[in-house]
Design an enzyme around this catalytic site. Structure first.
Site, PDB file in Angstrom:
ATOM      1  N   GLY A 170      -0.506   4.821  -1.131  1.00 60.09           N
ATOM      2  CA  GLY A 170      -1.589   5.520  -0.441  1.00 60.09           C
ATOM      3  C   GLY A 170      -1.050   6.601   0.482  1.00 60.09           C
ATOM      4  N   LYS A 212       2.178   1.354 -12.750  1.00 56.39           N
ATOM      5  CA  LYS A 212       1.647   2.697 -12.467  1.00 56.39           C
ATOM      6  C   LYS A 212       2.789   3.678 -12.211  1.00 56.39           C
ATOM      7  CE  LYS A 212      -2.967   1.629 -10.715  1.00 56.39           C
ATOM      8  NZ  LYS A 212      -3.807   1.426  -9.527  1.00 56.39           N
ATOM      9  N   GLY A 242       0.814  -1.218   0.000  1.00 53.99           N
ATOM     10  CA  GLY A 242       0.000   0.000   0.000  1.00 53.99           C
ATOM     11  C   GLY A 242       0.842   1.261   0.000  1.00 53.99           C
ATOM     12  N   ALA A 243       2.038   1.160  -0.569  1.00 55.84           N
ATOM     13  CA  ALA A 243       3.017   2.253  -0.464  1.00 55.84           C
ATOM     14  C   ALA A 243       2.603   3.533  -1.179  1.00 55.84           C
ATOM     15  CB  ALA A 243       4.377   1.791  -0.996  1.00 55.84           C
ATOM     16  N   LYS A 247     -10.945  -4.672  10.564  1.00 52.86           N
ATOM     17  CA  LYS A 247      -9.558  -4.839  11.027  1.00 52.86           C
ATOM     18  C   LYS A 247      -9.506  -5.895  12.136  1.00 52.86           C
ATOM     19  CE  LYS A 247      -8.371  -0.010   9.917  1.00 52.86           C
ATOM     20  NZ  LYS A 247      -7.392  -0.086   8.852  1.00 52.86           N
ATOM     21  N   THR A 295      -1.282   6.887   3.912  1.00 53.36           N
ATOM     22  CA  THR A 295      -0.568   6.304   5.049  1.00 53.36           C
ATOM     23  C   THR A 295       0.682   5.577   4.565  1.00 53.36           C
ATOM     24  OG1 THR A 295      -2.593   6.075   6.357  1.00 53.36           O
ATOM     25  CG2 THR A 295      -0.757   4.617   6.936  1.00 53.36           C
ATOM     26  N   GLY A 296       0.529   4.804   3.491  1.00 50.86           N
ATOM     27  CA  GLY A 296       1.659   4.040   2.956  1.00 50.86           C
ATOM     28  C   GLY A 296       2.818   4.937   2.538  1.00 50.86           C
TER      29      GLY A 296
END
Lengths: 322, 322
Positions: free
Chosen positions: A14, A43, A11-12, A126, A16-17
């Site tokens: 995003g 991408k 998720g780098a 979660k 937070t990522g």
């Protein structure tokens, strides 16, 4: 000298990522790699990360656990900042991480303090992942960060922070006196880089914070720093609770529809933060969280005031704006 | 001198509840009261407790929370040792305890160490109650005790402990090498009396133990103390797992049927204890439990050997035998 630990980040790209990626690279003590889906490998945002020398691993998260385990080979620490819509896909990742002997898994938490079940869908899902982690006895750390500075300040009448704020209607929820844990988005990764190598946080919950502020305090700070008077719009606790209930009822008609999920997330955040007042240190401690500021007294987080001042100085950035 | 704290005990006539009652009375520092249903108020076992000067409170657990809250008036500590079939009835009790300002609620845990979800129905239902406690921010302590000495020893060929044992077929599960946390039934209450007034255990999980033993070690101890050779019957890990799956499948047809629930409880205990090997100190620590023996180093629990020797001496008692 011991080899650097390999940290694989999911998720780098995003919000937070990205913060976690920067924090890990800044720490200069890890072999940082990222995990992306095949559909994301080409991408521009991913290529940009790779161009900085970050190794790419590619896997379909829906793959069987034994295939995923191969992809995780050699990973010491796995950090997930997966999007909320895909949260439950982490369950197979838990199995794969266990099979691949990952030393520590940091599942996607990174939200406000909230009870394990029954208040926020985001937290409930979660929790399913946390339960899987516990069932498989996978070493882990769960890191929550409260709300971000960047999405917590209102606009001012002159419009000079409009480019950076997401709170366009200047709402005060209930009486505006609920204390809330806040972390600057950019500090998340710096906290993570410390937490993931700390034996004290193994198999524990940890929360980070830069400030703990009420909405009334937030508005006062912005008024003080801007020299502008802000008009407040009030929404009652009853209305907030009803909005959360209505959004949940809407969603239950079509549980996977993102257009129904996001309103539920938002209204449940508001209910949890301002009516129940979950997102505060007392409740975090009650739920068993360690306080990252107590663990790292030398860490100097970015204060809410600094973040607001940057926005007033034209140096802010609105999250999710690419 | 401060007034004694009032401890209200639910389930005082059960095996666990009886131990807790004795432990609380023995501590001589509490005002001990018991909570019973109207249908139980006239039972001889209840009258016997009342005749010892223990005050009776009577309430229907299905009553609305505000009515139950009145019944809980003046209670400092509420301890529940409710039967497994009625576990979920504690949810309304959580609300009532919160409304009545109970200082600490000890919900019915008192079982083996197991993950929060997905392995033991008994634990899964307790987890629902724990989640309600967390949602309502009710101060609490969750106390697990492992398996009891009294139901952990096999028979010997002479038959002289048959009167006291529940393990009539002398089964060794899997290879017999899974360590298991064991507490003497009579020590549960003594541990509880200490734990409930301890600030260190507030909003924490705690486990108690007298011994940690494998089945092979248990059989050796009994052979040594009895001087008799015990024939062992082996059941494989695969069979245990299949029995647990089959019992769960049977139960899912009729989830409230006690005749389906008890086989599920038993087979899931065996799967958890001997195949997954959940009921051991390492996993307890992983799940965040405090060790009662570390908290109370002066506490001298009854050892498994002592319990077996009593049984051999004709001084044992089979649990659930009235």
């Amino acid at each position: 000298m011991a080899a650097k630990q390999t940290v694989l980040l999911l998720g780098a790209t995003g919000e937070t990522g990205s913060s976690i990626l920067e924090g890990l690279l800044e720490a200069n003590q890890f072999n940082v790699e990222i995990l992306v889906r095949p559909s994301s490998a080409e991408k521009p945002a991913v290529k940009k990360i790779v161009s900085r020398g970050v190794r790419l691993r590619v896997a379909e998260l829906g793959a069987p656990a034994d295939e995923l385990a191969k992809v995780l080979s050699g990973v010491d620490i796995l950090v997930s900042a997966i999007g909320p819509q895909d949260c439950l896909q982490q369950k197979v990742l838990v199995k794969a991480a266990k099979d691949a002997n990952v030393e520590r898994f940091v599942p996607c938490a990174f939200i406000t303090i909230a009870p394990p079940k029954g208040v926020m869908l985001l937290r409930d899902e979660k929790e399913e992942v946390y339960n899987e982690i516990k069932r498989l006895a996978l070493n882990h750390t769960i890191i929550d960060v409260g709300y971000w500075h960047q999405i917590s300040f209102p606009r001012v009448p002159s419009g000079r922070v409009d480019y950076a704020t997401v709170i366009m209607d200047n709402t005060i929820h209930a009486d505006g006196n609920a204390p809330n844990i806040l972390t600057d988005l950019r500090d998340i990764g710096r906290f993570v880089a410390r937490i993931i190598t700390d034996e004290r946080t193994l198999n524990k919950y940890v929360y980070t914070w830069g400030d703990v502020l009420t909405e009334n305090e937030i508005f006062s700070i912005v008024e003080e720093l801007s020299g502008e008077k802000i008009e407040k719009n009030y929404v009652s606790a009853e209305t907030i609770e009803k909005q959360a209930q209505d959004a949940a009822a809407e969603l239950s008609q079509n549980p996977q529809d993102p257009s129904k999920r996001y309103p539920a997330y938002i209204s449940q955040y508001q209910y949890s933060k301002y009516v129940r007042q979950d997102n505060r240190p007392w409740y975090a401690k009650f739920l068993g969280y360690l306080d990252a500021r107590e663990l790292y007294p030398d860490f100097k987080p970015i204060s809410f005031r600094e973040c607001v001042q940057e926005a007033l100085d034209g140096k802010g950035r609105r999250p999710y704006s690419g």
